[in-house]
Enzyme design. Structure first.
Site, short mmCIF file in Angstrom:
data_model
loop_
_atom_site.label_atom_id
_atom_site.label_comp_id
_atom_site.label_asym_id
_atom_site.label_seq_id
_atom_site.Cartn_x
_atom_site.Cartn_y
_atom_site.Cartn_z
N HIS A 97 -11.99 -40.96 -9.26
CA HIS A 97 -11.18 -41.87 -8.45
C HIS A 97 -9.81 -42.11 -9.06
O HIS A 97 -9.53 -41.71 -10.19
CB HIS A 97 -11.92 -43.19 -8.22
CG HIS A 97 -12.25 -43.98 -9.44
ND1 HIS A 97 -11.30 -44.53 -10.28
CD2 HIS A 97 -13.45 -44.35 -9.96
CE1 HIS A 97 -11.88 -45.21 -11.24
NE2 HIS A 97 -13.20 -45.10 -11.08
N CYS A 147 -17.07 -43.75 -14.50
CA CYS A 147 -16.40 -42.81 -13.60
C CYS A 147 -15.35 -42.00 -14.34
O CYS A 147 -15.07 -42.22 -15.50
CB CYS A 147 -15.74 -43.57 -12.44
SG CYS A 147 -16.93 -44.38 -11.36
#
Length: 170
Positions: free
Chosen positions: A127, A145
């Protein structure tokens, strides 16, 4: 003649007005390069490389979870998983600009967590920055992440199809 000129001018102005009202969001890019067939992520070097066949086509640097070393063991441990996964979803309304999902947890991850009596993690993505990333003063700030810049996730979102294998190395 003058009437024809007026019609032409009004028609042109109308087309310009329609073009300026485009609803296309600039964060959604198009990609016309070679197809991405795999992604290799090297956590220790913080380098993610996209391949078309055996040919590298693009590389990015990135940030990881706040505890970047080792395989993800449980929900909230701040680690990024290691092993073979797949791009399995995308979020155009991500809090982190845009995001593409990684298929963690797989069956082995679920079995390991069950055997250890811990809650397996979830929602691992590549992301953009989002508010936390823009405010972070450290390289590794996510909860597991892979974080790139907003401009980079726009490219990645456009070029990587769902189903692409992603191999995450230590």
């Amino acid at each position: 003649m003058r009437r024809d000129f007026l019609k032409l001018m009004l028609g042109g102005a109308g087309l310009l007005a329609l073009a300026s009202c485009s609803t296309r969001d600039p964060k959604f890019k198009t990609y016309s390069g070679p197809p991405v067939t795999r992604i290799d992520v090297f956590k220790s070097r913080r380098v993610m490389t996209f391949y078309s066949g055996s040919r590298p086509i693009k590389s990015y640097n990135f940030g990881l979870g706040f505890a970047p070393q080792g395989h993800k063991d449980y929900e909230g441990d701040g680690k990024t998983p290691e092993g073979l996964y797949y791009i399995d979803r995308r979020n155009p309304n991500s809090r982190y600009h845009l995001s593409v999902g990684i298929s963690y947890p797989n069956e082995q991850d679920k079995a390991r967590a069950l055997a250890e009596g811990v809650q397996v993690g979830s929602d691992i993505f590549i992301h953009g920055q989002g508010p936390e990333g823009r405010a972070a003063r450290v390289r590794d700030w996510t909860v597991g992440c892979i974080a790139v810049t907003d401009a980079e996730i726009e490219d990645i979102y456009a070029m990587v199809p769902d189903g692409t294998p992603i191999m995450i190395y230590p």
